[in-house]
Design a protein around this motif. Structure first.
Motif, PDB file in Angstrom:
ATOM      1  N   LEU A   1       0.808  -1.221   0.000  1.00 57.08           N
ATOM      2  CA  LEU A   1       0.000   0.000   0.000  1.00 57.08           C
ATOM      3  C   LEU A   1       0.845   1.277   0.000  1.00 57.08           C
ATOM      4  N   THR A   2       2.055   1.211  -0.580  1.00 59.41           N
ATOM      5  CA  THR A   2       2.825   2.446  -0.745  1.00 59.41           C
ATOM      6  C   THR A   2       2.147   3.329  -1.784  1.00 59.41           C
ATOM      7  N   SER A   3       1.432   2.699  -2.714  1.00 62.98           N
ATOM      8  CA  SER A   3       0.571   3.479  -3.614  1.00 62.98           C
ATOM      9  C   SER A   3      -0.881   3.061  -3.361  1.00 62.98           C
ATOM     10  N   PRO A   4      -1.835   3.970  -3.575  1.00 58.16           N
ATOM     11  CA  PRO A   4      -3.231   3.682  -3.221  1.00 58.16           C
ATOM     12  C   PRO A   4      -3.809   2.507  -4.008  1.00 58.16           C
ATOM     13  N   LYS A   5      -4.527   1.653  -3.298  1.00 59.57           N
ATOM     14  CA  LYS A   5      -5.224   0.540  -3.953  1.00 59.57           C
ATOM     15  C   LYS A   5      -6.577   0.352  -3.284  1.00 59.57           C
ATOM     16  N   TYR A   6      -7.530  -0.185  -4.051  1.00 55.96           N
ATOM     17  CA  TYR A   6      -8.790  -0.564  -3.406  1.00 55.96           C
ATOM     18  C   TYR A   6      -8.740  -2.038  -3.057  1.00 55.96           C
ATOM     19  N   GLY A   7      -9.640  -2.418  -2.160  1.00 56.43           N
ATOM     20  CA  GLY A   7      -9.580  -3.731  -1.535  1.00 56.43           C
ATOM     21  C   GLY A   7      -9.413  -4.894  -2.496  1.00 56.43           C
ATOM     22  N   TYR A   8     -10.262  -4.950  -3.506  1.00 58.42           N
ATOM     23  CA  TYR A   8     -10.250  -6.125  -4.370  1.00 58.42           C
ATOM     24  C   TYR A   8      -8.972  -6.200  -5.199  1.00 58.42           C
ATOM     25  N   ALA A   9      -8.497  -5.018  -5.660  1.00 59.52           N
ATOM     26  CA  ALA A   9      -7.241  -4.991  -6.418  1.00 59.52           C
ATOM     27  C   ALA A   9      -6.098  -5.481  -5.540  1.00 59.52           C
ATOM     28  N   LEU A  10      -6.131  -5.070  -4.270  1.00 62.66           N
ATOM     29  CA  LEU A  10      -5.101  -5.492  -3.328  1.00 62.66           C
ATOM     30  C   LEU A  10      -5.150  -7.010  -3.145  1.00 62.66           C
ATOM     31  N   ALA A  11      -6.365  -7.549  -3.025  1.00 60.41           N
ATOM     32  CA  ALA A  11      -6.516  -8.997  -2.863  1.00 60.41           C
ATOM     33  C   ALA A  11      -5.933  -9.722  -4.063  1.00 60.41           C
ATOM     34  N   GLU A  12      -6.190  -9.180  -5.252  1.00 62.76           N
ATOM     35  CA  GLU A  12      -5.672  -9.824  -6.467  1.00 62.76           C
ATOM     36  C   GLU A  12      -4.146  -9.763  -6.521  1.00 62.76           C
ATOM     37  N   THR A  13      -3.585  -8.571  -6.176  1.00 61.73           N
ATOM     38  CA  THR A  13      -2.125  -8.440  -6.173  1.00 61.73           C
ATOM     39  C   THR A  13      -1.504  -9.461  -5.233  1.00 61.73           C
ATOM     40  N   LEU A  14      -2.070  -9.519  -4.017  1.00 58.07           N
ATOM     41  CA  LEU A  14      -1.502 -10.430  -3.017  1.00 58.07           C
ATOM     42  C   LEU A  14      -1.590 -11.878  -3.490  1.00 58.07           C
ATOM     43  N   GLU A  15      -2.710 -12.212  -4.083  1.00 60.76           N
ATOM     44  CA  GLU A  15      -2.887 -13.586  -4.547  1.00 60.76           C
ATOM     45  C   GLU A  15      -1.863 -13.899  -5.648  1.00 60.76           C
ATOM     46  N   ALA A  16      -1.684 -12.938  -6.587  1.00 58.06           N
ATOM     47  CA  ALA A  16      -0.737 -13.150  -7.674  1.00 58.06           C
ATOM     48  C   ALA A  16       0.669 -13.346  -7.133  1.00 58.06           C
ATOM     49  N   LYS A  17       0.961 -12.714  -5.978  1.00 59.33           N
ATOM     50  CA  LYS A  17       2.310 -12.841  -5.413  1.00 59.33           C
ATOM     51  C   LYS A  17       2.411 -13.999  -4.437  1.00 59.33           C
ATOM     52  N   GLY A  18       1.375 -14.837  -4.421  1.00 59.53           N
ATOM     53  CA  GLY A  18       1.454 -16.056  -3.609  1.00 59.53           C
ATOM     54  C   GLY A  18       1.065 -15.887  -2.158  1.00 59.53           C
ATOM     55  N   VAL A  19       0.448 -14.736  -1.810  1.00 57.86           N
ATOM     56  CA  VAL A  19      -0.004 -14.532  -0.437  1.00 57.86           C
ATOM     57  C   VAL A  19      -1.513 -14.258  -0.438  1.00 57.86           C
ATOM     58  N   PRO A  20      -2.321 -15.271  -0.738  1.00 56.99           N
ATOM     59  CA  PRO A  20      -3.761 -15.021  -0.842  1.00 56.99           C
ATOM     60  C   PRO A  20      -4.377 -14.695   0.525  1.00 56.99           C
ATOM     61  N   ILE A  21      -5.259 -13.690   0.533  1.00 53.79           N
ATOM     62  CA  ILE A  21      -6.027 -13.362   1.740  1.00 53.79           C
ATOM     63  C   ILE A  21      -7.500 -13.309   1.341  1.00 53.79           C
ATOM     64  N   GLU A  22      -8.330 -13.967   2.079  1.00 57.38           N
ATOM     65  CA  GLU A  22      -9.755 -13.933   1.769  1.00 57.38           C
ATOM     66  C   GLU A  22     -10.286 -12.514   1.921  1.00 57.38           C
ATOM     67  N   PRO A  23     -11.155 -12.075   0.985  1.00 56.31           N
ATOM     68  CA  PRO A  23     -11.719 -10.723   1.093  1.00 56.31           C
ATOM     69  C   PRO A  23     -12.418 -10.502   2.445  1.00 56.31           C
ATOM     70  N   GLY A  24     -13.071 -11.558   2.937  1.00 58.38           N
ATOM     71  CA  GLY A  24     -13.775 -11.446   4.225  1.00 58.38           C
ATOM     72  C   GLY A  24     -12.841 -11.163   5.386  1.00 58.38           C
ATOM     73  N   THR A  25     -11.547 -11.436   5.190  1.00 61.92           N
ATOM     74  CA  THR A  25     -10.554 -11.104   6.217  1.00 61.92           C
ATOM     75  C   THR A  25      -9.890  -9.777   5.897  1.00 61.92           C
ATOM     76  N   LEU A  26      -9.599  -9.595   4.597  1.00 60.26           N
ATOM     77  CA  LEU A  26      -8.850  -8.410   4.166  1.00 60.26           C
ATOM     78  C   LEU A  26      -9.623  -7.111   4.434  1.00 60.26           C
ATOM     79  N   TYR A  27     -10.903  -7.103   4.067  1.00 57.99           N
ATOM     80  CA  TYR A  27     -11.665  -5.849   4.184  1.00 57.99           C
ATOM     81  C   TYR A  27     -11.774  -5.350   5.624  1.00 57.99           C
ATOM     82  N   PRO A  28     -12.156  -6.225   6.559  1.00 59.22           N
ATOM     83  CA  PRO A  28     -12.161  -5.749   7.953  1.00 59.22           C
ATOM     84  C   PRO A  28     -10.771  -5.337   8.431  1.00 59.22           C
ATOM     85  N   LEU A  29      -9.723  -6.039   7.954  1.00 59.97           N
ATOM     86  CA  LEU A  29      -8.357  -5.687   8.370  1.00 59.97           C
ATOM     87  C   LEU A  29      -8.001  -4.279   7.893  1.00 59.97           C
ATOM     88  N   LEU A  30      -8.383  -3.945   6.652  1.00 60.22           N
ATOM     89  CA  LEU A  30      -8.109  -2.607   6.125  1.00 60.22           C
ATOM     90  C   LEU A  30      -8.753  -1.539   7.009  1.00 60.22           C
TER      91      LEU A  30
END
Lengths: 115, 340
Positions: free
Chosen positions: A29-58
């Motif tokens: 998050l050094t550059s602005p991202k919205y939740g779903y894009a962030l989830a996709e980036t993380l998944e592509a880099k091998g660190v998948p996080i469920e949206p149901g966990t990611l959104y409340p964490l944000l």
């Protein structure tokens, strides 16, 4: 390995991973991202996080002052963009240093054991 | 096709509502909007550019999880009245406060009784007991409310300052198996007190008004109550016998467990015989209450109906208490040793 053992290992792994979620999220998050894009980036880099966990964490990180957010309404859908705050960047750097020491120490332990 | 689309949209709307209603009001709209966007994105990916089917919607919602769970994650799951951080301290404070209230009030009331000049001693005593009970309930409620508020607003109590004392360590099981004398003694004292009240002053089981005239609405049907007294006394005597067993055997073992189980079964049967049938309860309790002190019947709570259910409630409580007592005694008996 039996099914039980597989479950057990998965439980331990997800416990390990839970502790690293915050660093993973902050790192992207050094550059602005919205939740779903962030989830996709993380998944592509091998660190998948469920949206149901990611959104409340944000939300929580924003509440703690590590992130700031802004609604972007220009596009087709309104989206909430999150980005590191000044404090968030400092804390992220400290966490990175802590993580590196921890990983090094742990590797030492493991490698000694393997010899 | 159009109805499918409508069904999917409806499902999403219901899901968002189910999450939002469990969230603090100020965050609802914002989180709902964000989640709507998320569901949209997830659907777009699922349908790969096409029109998402109701199955896609279902799959996405299932992936997001139960609305209650998702809302709990947003709230940070501070879902308990008094959490583990406060629980130990809460119990300590509660014990001290209740003991102090009971002790203080008992002394005050005794002095009041000795000082006299208040007419019938029995009435005074009945009054005193009800005062004591309501004072204890109040104390309990206030302590609980204060701790619930601290939990909610995350106040810090410095329990760490408390010096750790090795002598506070719990005893090892061999000693733990012992029954402290105070336990059966207290049990006997209370049972004796109950026998005195039930036989000597059944009038205290009701509601009294000490206005210009003295009004009294009994909980029990007094005639049935008197005819049932032998059974009630049998329950008390059995209770005393049980405590005597504990005093004599002095520790939890299988012998005690067997005795307690037998006694509990008999006294449960007697208790149910007496209190689980409507006969002993004053059938007109609510109407009599209203005659003395006219109050509006609460609209959403049928007092007369629930009064009629009291025998059932009593039966449930009696069975539950009996089962818990029997099971714990058996469990301790098994754990702490066979024989001797």
């Amino acid at each position: 390995m039996s099914d039980e053992q597989i479950d057990f290992v998965q439980g331990l792994v997800s416990e390990l991973r839970r502790g690293t979620l915050t660093i993973s999220v902050l790192s992207q998050l050094t550059s602005p991202k919205y939740g779903y894009a962030l989830a996709e980036t993380l998944e592509a880099k091998g660190v998948p996080i469920e949206p149901g966990t990611l959104y409340p964490l944000l939300r929580r990180l924003e509440k703690q002052g590590l992130l700031t957010s802004e609604w972007e309404t220009a596009g087709t859908k309104p989206r909430k963009y999150y980005v590191l705050s000044g404090d968030g960047l400092n804390i992220y750097r400290q966490m990175c240093a802590e993580w590196k020491t921890m990983a090094e120490n742990l590797n030492n332990l493991i490698e000694r054991e393997e010899q | 096709m159009d109805s499918n689309k409508k069904y999917g949209a409806d499902l999403i709307e219901r899901y968002l509502y189910a999450v939002a209603k469990r969230l603090p009001k100020e965050q609802r709209a914002d989180i709902e909007k964000e989640l709507a966007g998320l569901i949209d994105d997830m659907l777009a990916e699922k349908a790969a550019g096409g029109e998402p089917s109701p199955e896609d919607v279902r799959a996405v919602l299932l992936e997001l999880g139960k609305p209650a769970d998702l809302a709990a994650k947003y709230r940070g799951s501070k879902n308990c009245l008094i959490g583990p951080d406060y629980y130990g301290f809460y119990i300590t404070v509660l014990k001290i406060v209740l003991a102090a209230v009971a002790g203080g009030l008992a002394i005050a009331l005794t002095i009041g009784a000795i000082a006299g000049g208040r007419g019938n001693l029995l009435e005074y005593f009945g009054n005193a007991v009800s005062n004591l009970v309501s004072a204890l309930f109040q104390a309990f409620a206030w302590v609980t409310v204060v701790f619930a508020l601290m939990q909610r607003y995350n106040a810090k109590i410095d329990e760490k300052g408390k010096q750790w004392n090795p002598s506070d360590l719990p005893e090892v099981p061999a000693k733990k198996a012992r029954i402290p004398k105070s336990e059966p003694v207290a049990g006997i004292v209370f049972t004796v007190l109950a026998i005195v009240l039930f036989n000597g002053a059944p009038e205290i089981f009701g509601i009294h008004w000490f206005g210009e005239t003295h009004a009294f609405v009994p909980i029990f049907d007094m005639d049935v109550f008197r005819s049932m007294l032998p059974f009630i006394n049998a329950v008390f005597v059995l209770g005393i016998v049980k405590e005597l067993f504990k005093l004599a055997i002095e520790k939890y073992n299988l012998k005690l467990a067997a005795a307690v189980t037998a006694i509990n079964i008999v006294s449960l049967a007697l208790t149910l015989h007496v209190f689980a049938s409507p006969a002993i309860w004053n059938a007109d309790f609510i109407t009599q209450l209203q005659a003395v002190q006219s109050f509006a019947m609460p609209a959403d709570f049928d007092l007369v109906y629930h009064w009629g259910r009291v025998p059932h409630y009593v039966a449930v409580v009696a069975v539950f208490g009996c089962v818990v007592d029997t099971m714990t005694t058996i469990a301790k008996g098994i754990r702490y040793g066979r024989g001797r």
